[in-house]
Motif scaffolding. Structure first.
Motif, mmCIF file in Angstrom:
data_model
loop_
_atom_site.group_PDB
_atom_site.id
_atom_site.type_symbol
_atom_site.label_atom_id
_atom_site.label_comp_id
_atom_site.label_asym_id
_atom_site.label_seq_id
_atom_site.Cartn_x
_atom_site.Cartn_y
_atom_site.Cartn_z
ATOM 1 N N PRO A 1 -8.599 -30.264 -11.101
ATOM 2 C CA PRO A 1 -8.146 -29.482 -9.944
ATOM 3 C C PRO A 1 -8.154 -30.344 -8.683
ATOM 4 O O PRO A 1 -8.909 -31.316 -8.578
ATOM 5 C CB PRO A 1 -9.179 -28.352 -9.839
ATOM 6 C CG PRO A 1 -9.841 -28.296 -11.166
ATOM 7 C CD PRO A 1 -9.807 -29.692 -11.711
ATOM 8 N N PRO A 2 -7.314 -30.008 -7.704
ATOM 9 C CA PRO A 2 -7.292 -30.793 -6.460
ATOM 10 C C PRO A 2 -8.561 -30.584 -5.649
ATOM 11 O O PRO A 2 -9.202 -29.539 -5.725
ATOM 12 C CB PRO A 2 -6.060 -30.251 -5.722
ATOM 13 C CG PRO A 2 -5.868 -28.871 -6.265
ATOM 14 C CD PRO A 2 -6.318 -28.922 -7.699
ATOM 15 N N TRP B 1 -14.319 -30.644 -10.978
ATOM 16 C CA TRP B 1 -13.960 -31.729 -11.898
ATOM 17 C C TRP B 1 -14.897 -31.745 -13.094
ATOM 18 O O TRP B 1 -14.460 -31.961 -14.225
ATOM 19 C CB TRP B 1 -14.031 -33.068 -11.167
ATOM 20 C CG TRP B 1 -12.905 -33.304 -10.208
ATOM 21 C CD1 TRP B 1 -11.979 -32.394 -9.792
ATOM 22 C CD2 TRP B 1 -12.580 -34.536 -9.558
ATOM 23 N NE1 TRP B 1 -11.106 -32.981 -8.913
ATOM 24 C CE2 TRP B 1 -11.444 -34.291 -8.752
ATOM 25 C CE3 TRP B 1 -13.138 -35.803 -9.577
ATOM 26 C CZ2 TRP B 1 -10.862 -35.283 -7.972
ATOM 27 C CZ3 TRP B 1 -12.560 -36.796 -8.805
ATOM 28 C CH2 TRP B 1 -11.433 -36.540 -8.007
ATOM 29 N N ASP C 1 -4.839 -29.916 -0.149
ATOM 30 C CA ASP C 1 -5.380 -30.049 -1.505
ATOM 31 C C ASP C 1 -4.750 -31.278 -2.166
ATOM 32 O O ASP C 1 -3.526 -31.319 -2.349
ATOM 33 C CB ASP C 1 -5.099 -28.799 -2.333
ATOM 34 C CG ASP C 1 -5.876 -27.591 -1.838
ATOM 35 O OD1 ASP C 1 -6.942 -27.784 -1.239
ATOM 36 O OD2 ASP C 1 -5.410 -26.453 -2.045
ATOM 37 N N TYR C 2 -5.584 -32.233 -2.532
ATOM 38 C CA TYR C 2 -5.093 -33.478 -3.133
ATOM 39 C C TYR C 2 -5.653 -33.642 -4.538
ATOM 40 O O TYR C 2 -6.845 -33.453 -4.769
ATOM 41 C CB TYR C 2 -5.520 -34.692 -2.294
ATOM 42 C CG TYR C 2 -4.871 -34.777 -0.934
ATOM 43 C CD1 TYR C 2 -3.573 -35.252 -0.792
ATOM 44 C CD2 TYR C 2 -5.574 -34.410 0.202
ATOM 45 C CE1 TYR C 2 -2.982 -35.348 0.463
ATOM 46 C CE2 TYR C 2 -4.991 -34.503 1.466
ATOM 47 C CZ TYR C 2 -3.697 -34.971 1.587
ATOM 48 O OH TYR C 2 -3.115 -35.060 2.821
ATOM 49 N N GLN C 3 -4.782 -34.045 -5.454
ATOM 50 C CA GLN C 3 -5.235 -34.433 -6.785
ATOM 51 C C GLN C 3 -5.566 -35.925 -6.796
ATOM 52 O O GLN C 3 -5.251 -36.643 -5.847
ATOM 53 C CB GLN C 3 -4.176 -34.094 -7.829
ATOM 54 C CG GLN C 3 -4.063 -32.588 -8.087
ATOM 55 C CD GLN C 3 -3.119 -32.276 -9.218
ATOM 56 O OE1 GLN C 3 -1.915 -32.351 -9.064
ATOM 57 N NE2 GLN C 3 -3.683 -31.925 -10.361
ATOM 58 N N GLU D 1 -5.861 -36.786 -13.615
ATOM 59 C CA GLU D 1 -4.703 -36.042 -13.149
ATOM 60 C C GLU D 1 -4.694 -34.606 -13.640
ATOM 61 O O GLU D 1 -3.936 -33.779 -13.137
ATOM 62 C CB GLU D 1 -3.420 -36.770 -13.564
ATOM 63 C CG GLU D 1 -3.278 -38.126 -12.877
ATOM 64 C CD GLU D 1 -1.907 -38.740 -13.056
ATOM 65 O OE1 GLU D 1 -1.016 -38.054 -13.582
ATOM 66 O OE2 GLU D 1 -1.714 -39.901 -12.657
ATOM 67 N N SER D 2 -5.538 -34.287 -14.631
ATOM 68 C CA SER D 2 -5.643 -32.895 -15.086
ATOM 69 C C SER D 2 -6.672 -32.107 -14.285
ATOM 70 O O SER D 2 -6.778 -30.891 -14.443
ATOM 71 C CB SER D 2 -6.026 -32.860 -16.572
ATOM 72 O OG SER D 2 -7.391 -33.235 -16.750
#
Length: 677
Positions: free
Chosen positions: A414-415, A468, A391-393, A411-412
Motif C-alpha cells: 500500500p502507498p 507494509w 500517497d506514494y508507492q 510495488e504490491s
C-alpha cells in the motif's frame, strides 16, 4: 437475417440485372453470346457493390467440445523415497498419465510439488520440504470455476504450511488421493519438536523445550540425552505408556563461550524400533556478548512503532525500548541506534544531544512532522514545504550498494502517506526506495541512507509502514521478508564499520532442512556496484579437508550461490574476486536434520478426510485401476458441447472485393480483346 435486409437484396439483384441488360442488351436486334457474358459480368459487379452498400449480417455458429480437466499432482519430497514408495509413485503416475481412455475423456495436466508447485518436468523425490496446502492454493487459482478432478499421489506427510485437510474451503473440485506408504502402526519414539532460541548471551543460561512422543501399546522406558561433541550436558529418564504417550522436557544449558555452540538431542531407541532417524535432532545456539539496543523515540502513539519493534526484535540479537523525547536524553549512551518518529520542536534537546554524541539515527518524516524544525536542525538536506500530502508507492532502487536489499515485492505494498514536495541533499546519499505515483516514477526518494561526520543516518519520507508488514504477510504468509528488510537496515545503521568493496551475507549456521544461500556484493573503487566482476567461493569442510569451488551468480543487485547440496558439517569459506586481489572469509555450519525422514507411515486419516471433505475418494496404490474406472464412469466429468454464435457483416468478407475486381478485370479484358475499347 431480417426480412427488410432480404427485401433490399432482392431489389439490389433486380436493379443490377436491369442495369446490366440496359447496357449490353437493350436496342440490339441480335444478342450475341459475348453480350450475354458482358451482361453477366456487369451484373456480378453491380450486385456485389450493392451488397457491400447494404452490408447484410450473417450468423456463424461454431460448435466446440470442452473436456473436463484431470490434474495429476505427484509428491516430489524425499519422504516418498524414505518410505520406499518412489517406485510405486512412478508406476501409478505412468499408469494414469498414459491411459488412453483418460486422455480421451480429460485434458490431463501433470504437476509435482514439494516446497512449491511446479509443472511436471522430472521426478527425483529430493525436495526437503512438503507444503501440500500451498500446492492446492495455487491449483485453485489455475482451475477456478472449471470442471476438474484432482489426483493427489502422496504419503500425506506435510512438513510446513497450513493444514491441508481444510483446503476444500478454497479448492472446490473433488480430490482423489492415492496413498503411498505403509499403513501398519509401528512402535516408535520420536522427538516431535525442539524449541530453542537462535541466540544466547554470554554467561547466561538459555532455555530449551523438547516434546517427545511415543507410538505403541506397551509401557517403555528410555533416556533423553543432550550431547555436545562427546560430552553429555543433560540427561533424563522417561517413561511412556499407551495413554501417557507424550512428554515435554524443559531445561537450560549454560552459555560459556562466544560463538556457535552445536548440540545433539537424542531419545535412546527401544528394542525393535523401525525408524531411529527421528530419535535425534541437532540444534545450535549462537552465543553473543551483548544485545544491540535500539531506542524508538516518539511523543505520540502510532502503529508504525509497534510494527518496527516487532520487525527489529524478530532478531533476538536486538532489543527495542520506547521513549519520549525527554526520557531518551539521560539514557542516550545506552543505545547504538535512535529511531526518531516525526520530530517537532520538542525534539530540539534530543537532536542537540545526538549531534554532540554523533549517534546514528533513523528519522521518520510524516504528516505530523514539523518540516521547518527538520530543515533547521540538519545541514544535509532540505525539504520543500507545500503543506500538502500525497500517497506514494515504493519503487526499489536495484543499484543501492551499502547492503543487499532483496525485492520483497515493494510495488504490491500500500502507498505511504508523505508530504508533497521535493527534497534536496547537500551531501552524497544512497536511495533505497523511490516514490512512485501510480505508474509514474517521480525520481524523489522515499527511503534513503547516507554517511556524514563518521555516522550513519537513514530517512523515511512517509508513514504507515505498518501496512507494509501486513501486506508482506498476505503475500507470503509470513512476516519474515519484511522483518529481514528492516533488520538489514537496522544492522547497517547500528554499526559504524568501515565500508568494504566486498560484502558477504551469510548465517552462522543453517538447519539441514533449509536452503544454504550465501550472497555477496562487489563494488568498484568509487563504491558503485560492479556487475562485471566474477566471484567464486571456495568452501572447505573442516572435518574432511575437502575443498569445493562454486561460482556466484549475479541476481538483481547481488551475487549469490546455493550451497544446499553440501552435506551437514562445519565449513570455512573464502569469496574471491577474479579480476582483483580482494577476498572475504568466514565460516558456517550445516546441522544434520532431514524433516522428511521423520515419518514412519502415510497419513491415511488426513488424506481420507481430505477426500471426504472435497467429495472425492481415497485409494491405495493397488486400487488405482478402480480410480480409473470411477473417473471414466462418473457422469460428473462429461464433456460439454458449447456453441458460439458470431454475427459477421458482409463487409468483413474479403472475397467479395476479389470477385468485384475479377469481374471488372475480365470484362475489360474481353472488351479489349474484341476491339470494343
Amino acid at each position: 437475417m431480417q426480412t427488410e435486409t432480404i427485401l433490399y437484396i432482392i431489389i439490389a439483384g433486380i436493379l443490377a440485372l436491369l442495369l446490366a441488360l440496359f447496357q449490353y442488351i437493350k436496342g440490339r436486334q441480335k444478342v450475341s453470346k459475348l453480350n450475354l457474358i458482358f451482361s453477366f459480368l456487369r451484373f456480378v459487379t453491380l450486385f456485389s457493390v450493392f451488397l457491400l452498400l447494404i452490408n447484410p449480417k450473417f450468423e456463424q455458429l461454431t460448435l466446440t467440445t470442452e473436456k473436463p480437466n484431470l490434474v495429476i499432482a505427484v509428491d516430489n519430497s524425499s519422504s516418498i523415497k524414505h518410505l520406499k514408495q518412489d517406485e510405486n509413485a512412478l508406476n501409478v503416475f505412468d499408469r494414469l498419465s498414459q491411459n488412453k481412455e483418460l486422455s480421451t475423456k480429460f485434458n490431463i495436466s501433470k504437476y509435482t510439488f514439494g516446497e512449491q508447485l511446479n509443472s511436471f518436468d522430472s521426478i527425483g523425490f529430493s525436495e526437503k520440504q512438503t507444503n501440500i496446502s500451498d500446492a492446492f492454493s495455487q491449483l485453485s487459482e489455475v482451475y477456478k470455476d472449471t470442471n476438474t478432478a484432482t489426483i493427489l499421489i502422496s504419503d500425506g506427510n506435510q512438513t510446513y504450511g497450513n493444514d491441508y485437510e481444510f483446503i476444500t474451503s478454497k479448492f472446490k473440485s473433488p480430490i482423489y488421493p492415492i496413498i503411498l506408504g505403509d499403513t501398519v502402526t509401528h512402535t516408535d519414539l520420536k522427538i516431535q519438536q525442539l524449541n530453542v532460541n537462535k541466540y544466547a548471551y554470554l554467561k547466561n543460561r538459555f532455555p530449551i523445550e523438547t516434546i517427545i512422543s511415543y507410538n505403541g501399546n506397551n509401557p517403555v522406558n528410555s533416556r533423553f540425552v543432550v550431547t555436545q561433541g562427546n560430552t553429555t550436558v543433560y540427561s533424563q529418564t522417561i517413561n511412556f505408556t499407551k495413554n501417557n504417550n507424550s512428554k515435554t522436557i524443559n531445561f537450560t544449558l549454560p552459555a560459556n563461550r562466544v560463538g556457535v555452540r552445536s548440540f545433539k538431542a537424542t531419545i535412546i531407541p527401544i528394542e525393535n524400533e523401525k525408524n531411529i532417524i527421528n530419535n535425534s535432532k541437532n540444534f545450535a545456539v549462537e552465543v553473543i556478548d551483548q544485545k544491540t539496543k535500539i531506542a524508538i523515540v516518539s511523543n505520540f502513539p502510532h502503529p508504525d512503532l509497534g510494527a518496527l519493534k516487532k520487525s527489529i526484535e524478530s532478531n533476538e540479537h536486538r532489543s527495542v525500548v520506547f521513549l519520549n523525547s525527554n526520557e531518551i536524553i539521560s539514557q542516550i549512551d545506552d543505545f547504538q541506534l535512535i529511531i526518531i518518529n516525526q520530530p517537532n520542536n520538542n525534539f530540539k534537546d534530543l537532536f542537540d544531544a545526538i549531534d554532540k554524541e554523533n549517534k546514528n539515527r533513523f528519522i521518520i518524516v510524516g504528516t505530523k512532522t514539523d518540516l521547518n524544525f527538520v530543515n533547521r536542525t540538519n545541514e544535509n538536506f532540505n525539504l520543500e514545504i507545500t503543506n500538502q500530502t500525497e500517497d506514494y508507492q515504493a519503487e526499489l532502487n536495484l543499484n543501492y550498494s551499502p547492503f543487499i536489499v532483496d525485492d520483497i515485492d515493494f510495488e504490491s505494498f500500500p502507498p505511504l502517506k508523505s508530504n508533497f514536495g521535493a527534497v534536496e541533499f547537500s551531501i552524497p546519499f544512497e536511495t533505497i526506495l523511490n516514490k512512485k505515483l501510480g505508474n509514474v516514477s517521480t525520481n524523489q526518494p522515499l527511503l534513503v541512507s547516507f554517511e556524514a561526520n563518521n555516522r550513519r543516518e537513514a530517512i523515511l519520507f512517509g508513514e504507515n509502514i505498518w501496512q507494509w508488514r501486513a501486506q508482506s504477510f498476505i503475500n507470503t504468509k509470513s512476516f519474515n521478508a519484511f522483518d529481514n528488510f528492516i533488520g538489514k537496515l537496522v544492522q547497517y545503521l547500528a554499526s559504524n564499520k568501515r565500508r568494504n568493496r566486498l560484502n558477504v551475507e551469510y548465517e552462522s549456521f543453517y538447519n539441514g532442512n533449509t536452503n544454504v544461500i550465501i550472497k555477496a556484493q562487489f563494488f568498484d573503487k568509487n563504491y558503485a556496484f560492479d556487475t562485471r566482476e566474477t566471484l567464486n567461493i571456495i568452501v572447505k569442510d573442516r572435518n574432511s579437508d575437502e575443498e569445493k569451488t562454486f561460482p556466484l551468480i549475479l541476481k538483481n543487485n547481488a551475487y549469490q550461490v546455493d550451497l544446499s547440496s553440501l552435506p551437514p558439517s562445519e565449513y570455512n569459506f573464502t569469496v574471491k574476486a577474479t579480476n582483483e586481489n580482494i577476498s572475504k572469509s568466514g565460516s558456517f555450519q550445516i546441522l544434520e536434520y532431514n524433516i522428511e525422514q521423520q515419518f514412519l507411515n502415510a497419513n491415511v486419516v488426513k488424506l481420507n478426510q481430505l477426500a471426504m471433505n472435497s467429495g472425492g475418494a481415497s485409494y491405495f496404490v493397488d486400487d488405482s485401476n478402480n480410480l480409473i474406472n470411477n473417473l471414466l464412469s462418473n457422469n460428473r466429468y462429461a464433456s460439454i458441447q458449447k456453441s458460439h454464435k458470431n454475427i459477421i457483416p458482409l463487409v468483413d468478407w474479403k472475397y467479395l472485393l476479389i470477385i468485384i475486381a475479377l469481374s471488372l478485370a475480365l470484362e475489360w479484358f474481353l472488351r479489349k480483346y474484341n476491339g470494343l475499347i
